[in-house]
Design an enzyme around this catalytic site. Structure first.
Site, PDB file in Angstrom:
ATOM      1  CD  GLN C 495       0.211  -0.868   3.214  1.00 52.02           C
ATOM      2  OE1 GLN C 495       1.058  -1.556   2.647  1.00 52.02           O
ATOM      3  NE2 GLN C 495      -0.160  -1.119   4.458  1.00 52.02           N
ATOM      4  N   GLY C 496       2.140   1.147   0.344  1.00 51.69           N
ATOM      5  CA  GLY C 496       2.998   2.323   0.317  1.00 51.69           C
ATOM      6  C   GLY C 496       3.123   2.990   1.668  1.00 51.69           C
ATOM      7  CB  ALA C 534      -9.186  -1.149  10.679  1.00 44.50           C
ATOM      8  CB  SER C 535      -8.279   2.043   6.226  1.00 45.94           C
ATOM      9  OG  SER C 535      -8.826   1.135   5.293  1.00 45.94           O
ATOM     10  CB  THR C 538      -1.984   6.923   6.724  1.00 44.65           C
ATOM     11  OG1 THR C 538      -1.513   6.111   5.643  1.00 44.65           O
ATOM     12  CG2 THR C 538      -1.540   8.347   6.500  1.00 44.65           C
ATOM     13  N   GLY C 727      -6.942   2.522   2.660  1.00 41.88           N
ATOM     14  CA  GLY C 727      -6.514   1.200   2.185  1.00 41.88           C
ATOM     15  C   GLY C 727      -7.635   0.314   1.661  1.00 41.88           C
ATOM     16  CD  GLU C 728     -10.065  -2.250   5.470  1.00 41.67           C
ATOM     17  OE1 GLU C 728     -10.734  -3.274   5.699  1.00 41.67           O
ATOM     18  OE2 GLU C 728      -9.832  -1.370   6.322  1.00 41.67           O
TER      19      GLU C 728
END
Lengths: 153, 288, 768
Positions: C495-496, C534-535, C538, C727-728
């Protein structure tokens, strides 16, 4: 001959090229992901042509020129495709990348200025689960344009 | 669930005769591109003791096209056929068929002959070869024979080949000037195996169809011709009504199965849509 | 005032990209240790069977076989396959069934793990597997959750009556839905189900394990939550202390939720323990498909009551989930489905209930979106149905009922402080030309090819602040040459996140992006963190990095102040250089400051470093609107997606290129989920028929439509430089917007996934 070097290894006929590269030669850049020839992660170039090393008996390519991902950079200088993949955000988890880059190299060698559709068709044998292919196609297009300006593919 | 193959002895004959003799020895399989063979061996569906590679027999990868016809050698790859200008221009329906196989790697490794010998009813090239009137040349121990492609397939995964026979050529005649063809395929994704595929070839002289061939894949244990539907077109003008009737007849003639890719009912119905679309494409595009 | 960032917001290349394009990145399967053995697993050919006898004698005699283990040899400590569960508060952990052993005592699905072999290489290991003789007593099996609940159904696990693995009531129910339905002017109800989507990460599951002489084990395995996995392996599986396990995460080839469960690690650790040698366990793709990880199949009914002016008055959801043979994430993913679906819109009356049922299907778990895509497919179609009843445009209906700042968030009902969903909807609608292309309800279209346009909206968490263990810590230490090491514990699975955290670190410290070097993936070195899911990475980890960065920056400025003989608050720092505000030529490079701090022979020697922390108390939801334009061939039923446009409320895109990549990739997975991906399990034998990429179709490069990503950047005050998760969410809106577009095109609704041409054609016929 792999990546320009001559290797002498004793193998059995049943050994798959992907296993010989990874386990006997320490070239782990080539990936095993499906074993059915559907995903293209195991792609290497044999005499310049993209093939699936998971379905290739190593013995059948023993006297050919094999190029793996480890062989396309020029010393420390990345191949234009590798650089384009980095610059265009085409690399996410990276597992499809070795096969994808090599398929792209074969594509550009045959068709130096492909349209987006032609790039899609040229990469149809390489599955990616992360990127949705958008930036991968951007990268190949960018590399083609760079090569067109005098760089080599 | 296996990742590796069982051991076998590997032979690299230098001639077809040598290859055929080696195949005669018993639990032996011939190998060209190996895409299908290696996979089946990994999955333990077959376990030959001897694998006979054709890769060291020189000169088998020819694609020869001339006014008399097209000859494809045993090692001519699908990719070579796709890139051949001769095929693209003069046997366009074959070009359309091979182009539908999406994976460049599979096309690079896989041979035309190999695709036929795998004998999957969903083969994309088989329907095209059917309507092109192709023949296959078979070599055995001290003999050769040529048979029409329609006699080549026997059942799912089974051809007429004996265990000690090899296909050496695919022979495709030239097309008559009035011939028009089209290939079409219905699949889930761009690089999936067909749910239904079809190839049609019609010869039109003075606006009348003098000959019609309709071949279908994925709807029977082998690729088939639907002669009942073909007869509805011969001697007729190929307008929408005749095409629709022929397409319906083609659908009526088939008994497809339900499998992981599609249902019997859908396949049957798609035969009529695909045949109709292919006939319309053939008659409108003017290409062969 | 427009802030000029030096790193944040830039399309900088990720630090892990170069090694990946060179083929040098080390994934689990690339790890090789001296004397390493190869481990393989023997799997049950029956979906439900007692194990009568296992005879390993022939296999043991094979030269090169070092160990064969079965249920008899493993610790009798049951655990849950969900590693994520270790981050749950007790009230939620109680819902996690400890139904798993390292190897199974009974075959509960076709493919269940019965025995394992460690041998000198894969050739010997496979030969040994083939020589193990197992006597099974096949039992009746059940493959349908409704059937499984009936009296007399075969019992998958002892102690779970009617195979009910769990029951959940929506914790934020309110009002009285039944009364409210009676008060509503219109009531719509829509039922359907999603499919068992496979994560299909290209890197197969793999683990390497090695025990040392002090009883410590090191595991190399791709894992999204290594600190939790370490705890689970230590406390639950082997009953040892957390300090006895070191979890190393190699480069990960895709996660998508699959790496939140134990894969082969417990078996691998057991084989390594028994043999006293390092062991690598590998699997085939066939094993992966017919295995222990897929999206959970959920059958749902959503009922919505609306008033004639278009306000939602009541919403009720009922879910039946097929857990498969072992629970894993099926319970928590069902709970999240309810939270996303029932919390998205404003409604005074809400209720939700769910049952999760054991069957003899392979274990299902969690996948990207984690319940949100499952719920959205049903909810967003029900919403369109309600809009139609009221006679309102789908865009207008949603705008009327979405929540805004100050209203309760969808997760824990804290007040939303950042919500730009309205802007997302309007921007994306405008971009796709909604006004021109949506012709109204009930418009009959003609012709073989019919176009349609549809939409969907969603919200998702940026971590589970306030509920899970959402504290995170980052270490930044300066090196003598002005570069810095950043130690964090996310899971970089493509995802980076390493790039994003480096950009945040550079911005917060004032260093250059290229001078940040990330250290991660080793639980011996990194600090506790529940990982990447769960994103959250970040938002939560990013904030910890900001905190560490600010501390380090302050330390640098204070040291520089002494050297430059000015007060620290008169100094600024950017791109690795400290300078006097207003007189930028007067300054020092960070290298000089850092070096001199270490090589201080006086009394103020210092290694400039700081630990930063962040406790997240908010889910800080992100939002998104997705619009699909399609063309339907009414003779074949084939749907072609012409264009897909999404607008995402990201707060701030730390790296827009990475954010786009996540949304494009999520869209592709959403497309597969909507149209192609179908994990087919034979309902009579329990055999997974889709066990390769030949039969389970994920989109190829030729299948992707035109995708356009719009980023709405209104910084969220609690996010690192305003960022929220992403992410999701890319996965969620695709299937529902296509389903709604299908209704617009041909007037039929498909209520199960994938939306196949066969279903479309059949629905068209029924309509006639």
């Amino acid at each position: 001959m792999v990546n320009g070097k001559l290797y002498e290894i004793i193998i059995e006929p049943r050994m798959l090229l992907v296993d010989v590269l990874r386990e006997r030669m320490g070239l782990t850049g080539t990936k095993y992901a499906c074993g059915t020839g559907d995903c293209g992660a195991c792609t290497v170039l044999v005499d310049g042509k993209p093939i699936l090393s998971c379905l290739t008996l190593a013995v059948t390519v023993r006297d050919k020129n094999i190029l793996t991902i480890e062989g396309i950079a020029d010393g420390n200088t990345l191949h234009p495709l590798q650089q384009a993949f980095i610059d265009n955000g085409a690399v996410q988890c990276g597992f499809c990348i070795p096969g994808m880059v090599l398929s792209a190299k074969a594509l550009l060698e045959e068709n130096p200025l492909p349209t987006r559709n032609e790039i899609q068709a040229g990469l149809a044998g390489n599955l990616c689960r992360c990127t949705g292919y958008v930036k991968v196609i951007d990268a190949v297009q960018a590399a083609a344009e760079t090569a067109g300006k005098g760089g080599k593919i | 669930m296996h990742r590796v193959l069982l051991p076998f002895e590997f032979f690299e004959p230098k001639t077809i005769e040598e290859a055929v003799h080696l195949l005669d020895t018993g639990n032996a399989k011939v190998m060209a591109g190996g895409v299908d063979l290696v996979l089946k061996m990994r999955l333990r569906l077959i376990s030959p003791e001897y694998v006979i590679s054709l890769l060291k027999v020189p000169g088998l990868d020819y694609i020869e096209g001339n006014p008399a016809g097209l000859r494809l050698g045993a090692l001519a790859t699908i990719r070579q056929v796709e890139l051949s200008q001769v095929v693209q221009k003069n046997w366009t329906i074959l070009y359309d068929a091979v182009r539908q196989i999406a994976s460049v790697q599979v096309k690079t490794m896989g041979t035309m002959v190999g695709n036929l010998c795998v004998a999957t009813p969903a083969s994309d090239i088989s329907p095209a070869l059917y309507v092109l009137g192709a023949k296959v040349k078979i070599a055995g121990v001290n003999y050769e024979k040529v048979i029409p492609i329609e006699n080549f397939f026997v059942a799912v995964g089974n051809t007429i080949l004996e265990s000690n026979e090899i296909v050496t050529d695919i022979l495709i005649p030239s097309l008559s000037p009035g011939a028009r063809g089209a290939f079409m395929k219905l699949a889930k994704t761009a690089e999936d195996i067909a749910k239904v595929n079809t190839a049609v070839m019609v010869t039109i002289t003075d606006n009348i169809c003098t000959e019609a061939k309709i071949a279908l894949g994925s709807v029977a244990p082998t690729p088939i011709r639907v002669t009942g539907a073909e007869e509805l077109l011969t001697g007729q003008k190929l307008d929408g009504a005749h095409i629709a009737r022929a397409a319906e007849a083609a659908a009526e003639a088939v008994k497809p199965i339900t499998d992981i890719r599609s249902s019997a009912g859908y396949r049957k119905e798609m035969v009529s849509v695909l045949v109709k679309d292919a006939l319309l494409k053939a008659t409108s595009s003017g290409r062969v | 005032m427009v802030q000029k960032f030096s790193s944040v917001g830039k399309r900088l290349p990720r630090p892990d990209a170069a090694s990946k394009v060179m083929g040098a990145a080390q994934y689990g399967a690339d790890v090789s240790l001296p004397g390493m053995l190869i481990g393989r697993i023997l799997r049950s050919p029956y979906p439900h069977a007692k194990i009568v006898k296992i005879d390993t004698s022939k296999a043991k005699k094979l030269a090169g076989v070092e160990a064969i283990i079965t249920f008899e040899d493993v610790p009798k400590l049951p655990f849950t396959r969900s590693v994520m569960a270790e981050g749950f508060p007790a009230v939620a952990y109680e819902g996690e069934n400890l139904d798993q052993y390292i190897l199974s005592d009974k075959a509960r699905y076709m493919g269940d793990w019965i025995a394992a072999v460690a041998a000198v290489d894969n050739y010997v290991a496979e030969e040994a597997l083939d020589l193990i003789e197992v006597e099974y007593q096949p039992l009746p099996a059940v493959f349908d959750p409704e059937e499984a609940m009936k009296p007399g159904a075969p019992l998958v696990h002892e102690g779970y009556e009617n195979n009910i693995a769990g029951k959940i009531e929506h914790p934020f129910s309110c009002g009285d839905v039944e009364k409210a339905f009676k008060e509503s002017d219109y009531v719509v109800e829509f039922s359907g189900q999603n499919s068992r989507q496979k994560q299909a990460h290209l890197e197969l599951d793999v683990a390497v394990a090695q025990w040392d002489t002090q009883g410590r084990v090191t595991i190399w395995s791709p894992c999204q939550n290594p600190h939790l996995a370490k705890k689970a392996l230590a406390r639950r599986v082997f009953d040892i202390g957390e300090g006895a396990v070191r979890w190393i995460t190699p480069t990960v080839g895709g996660g998508f939720g699959a790496r939140m469960s134990f894969g082969v690690e417990p078996v691998c650790a057991m084989l390594a323990k028994v043999t006293g040698k390092p062991v690598k366990v590998v699997v085939t793709r066939e094993e992966d498909f017919a295995g222990w990880n897929s999206r959970t199949e959920q059958r749902q009914t959503i009922k919505i009551g609306v008033k004639k002016e278009g306000t939602i008055h009541a919403i009720k959801q009922k879910i039946l989930s097929d857990s498969g043979a072992y629970l894993s994430h099926s319970g928590s993913i069902t709970a999240v489905n309810m939270q996303s679906a029932l919390g998205l819109f404003r409604s005074p009356n809400i209720s939700g209930e769910a049952k999760i049922v054991y069957t003899n299907n392979p274990t299902s778990s969690g996948m990207r979106g984690y319940g949100n895509p499952e719920g959205a497919f049903i909810l967003q179609q029900a919403i369109d149905m309600a809009a139609e009843k009221v006679g309102m445009d789908p865009v207008a209906f949603r705008l009327k009922n979405i929540k805004g700042v100050g209203e309760p968030s969808m997760w824990i009902p804290v007040a939303l402080d950042s919500c730009n969903l309205e802007q997302c909807i309007k921007l994306a609608a405008e971009k796709i030309g909604w006004k021109k292309k949506w012709g109204g309800w009930g418009k009959k279209k003609e012709g073989r090819m019919r176009s349609g346009i549809g939409m969907s909206i969603m919200t998702h968490a940026s971590g589970a602040g306030g509920f899970l263990l959402e504290h995170s810590h980052a270490i930044i230490k300066l090196n003598e040459d002005g570069t810095a090491h950043l130690t964090v514990s996310p899971c970089e699975m493509g995802q980076g996140i390493l790039g994003a955290l480096s950009q945040i670190a550079a911005e917060a410290t004032g260093l250059r992006y290229e001078d940040i070097h990330v250290i991660t993936g080793d639980t011996d070195i990194t600090l506790f963190d529940i990982g990447s899911h769960a994103s959250r990475s970040t938002y939560v980890i990013g904030n910890a990095v900001v905190n560490a960065g600010q501390k380090v920056r302050q330390m640098i400025l204070e040291r520089a102040a002494k050297k430059l003989k000015v007060f620290a608050d008169k100094l600024d720092m950017r791109e690795g250089r400290v300078y006097v505000q207003g007189a930028p030529e007067k300054g020092l490079g960070v290298a000089e400051i850092s070096h001199d701090a270490i090589y201080d022979y006086g009394t103020t020697g210092q290694h400039i470093m700081a630990v930063g922390s962040f406790q997240s108390v908010s889910h800080c939801p992100n939002f998104q609107a997705g619009f699909a334009e399609i063309e339907v061939d009414t003779e074949t039923g084939i749907i072609k997606v012409i264009k897909y446009i999404l607008a995402h409320d990201i707060g701030r895109a730390i790296n827009p290129q990475n954010v786009e990549g996540q949304l494009q990739g999520g869209t592709a997975q959403g497309l597969g989920y909507a149209l192609y991906e179908d994990l087919v399990i034979d309902k009579i034998t329990g055999n997974t028929l889709s066990d390769s990429f030949a039969t389970y179709k994920i989109p190829s490069s030729l299948d992707i439509p035109e995708i356009e990503v719009i980023l709405v950047e209104e910084p969220a005050s609690s996010g690192p430089f305003g960022a929220k998760g992403v992410g999701e969410p890319g996965m969620v809106n695709v299937a529902p917007s296509i389903a709604n577009a299908l209704y617009d095109a041909i007037g039929v609704r498909i209520n199960s996934l994938p939306i196949t041409p066969e279903k479309v054609l059949s629905a068209l016929k029924s309509k006639k």
